[in-house]
Design a protein around this motif. Structure first.
Motif, PDB file in Angstrom:
ATOM      1  N   ILE A  79       0.843  -1.194   0.000  1.00 45.79           N
ATOM      2  CA  ILE A  79       0.000   0.000   0.000  1.00 45.79           C
ATOM      3  C   ILE A  79       0.876   1.241   0.000  1.00 45.79           C
ATOM      4  N   GLY A  85      -7.208   0.826  -4.659  1.00 46.52           N
ATOM      5  CA  GLY A  85      -6.497  -0.437  -4.776  1.00 46.52           C
ATOM      6  C   GLY A  85      -7.446  -1.595  -4.950  1.00 46.52           C
ATOM      7  N   THR A 102      -2.183  -1.426  -3.679  1.00 43.19           N
ATOM      8  CA  THR A 102      -2.544  -0.128  -4.226  1.00 43.19           C
ATOM      9  C   THR A 102      -2.196  -0.165  -5.706  1.00 43.19           C
TER      10      THR A 102
END
Length: 151
Positions: A79, A85, A102
């Motif tokens: 992330i 995401g 993401t």
């Protein structure tokens, strides 16, 4: 940015050198297509985090990469910031129960997973683009003539 490769048997999350370093992994994450139970798009991957990084890197609000361990579950997390995401729930994977990434290409991943793809791995963005039908030409709009009014 993460690269996602898909073929007829597996999805591969290709990690850059920096991503491998921050995630404390030597190689890419490989997921058998049969192990993918559900794929969800999310506006913010941070809301899906559970547990603690072990091993992994966590800088609050900026980056979370690596294995997140919680009671009875291991997730692989990649992330960056608060960006859209994808969350991939797995069933029967030997290492992880969930993958949280993401990526701007979440919709392309969902579309590519619905396709029957070749044995050779290809980027999910290219697969989704090839599967999109040609847009239909728009018909020109015509205005109806106004009736004449008597003055």
């Amino acid at each position: 940015m993460v690269t996602l490769l898909l073929d007829s048997t597996q999805l591969e999350v290709v990690l850059s050198r920096v991503e491998r370093t921050l995630a404390f992994r030597k190689g890419n994450v490989v997921i058998e297509r049969s192990a993918i139970a559900k794929v969800q798009l999310t506006d913010d991957g941070w809301t899906w985090l559970r547990g603690v990084p072990s091993p992994g890197t966590h800088v609050r609000g900026a980056v979370a990469m690596g294995t997140w361990k919680s009671t009875g579950a291991n997730d692989f997390v990649l992330i960056r910031r608060h960006r859209p995401g994808v969350v991939i729930d797995l069933d029967g994977h030997d290492e992880f129960e969930r993958i949280i990434l993401t990526t701007r290409h979440g919709l392309a991943l969902v579309q590519a997973l619905r396709l029957d793809v070749q044995d050779e791995a290809a980027d999910v963005v290219e697969l989704a683009a090839e599967a999109e039908p040609e847009p239909k030409p728009k018909k020109p709009r015509t205005r109806a003539a106004k009736p004449a009014t008597a003055s």
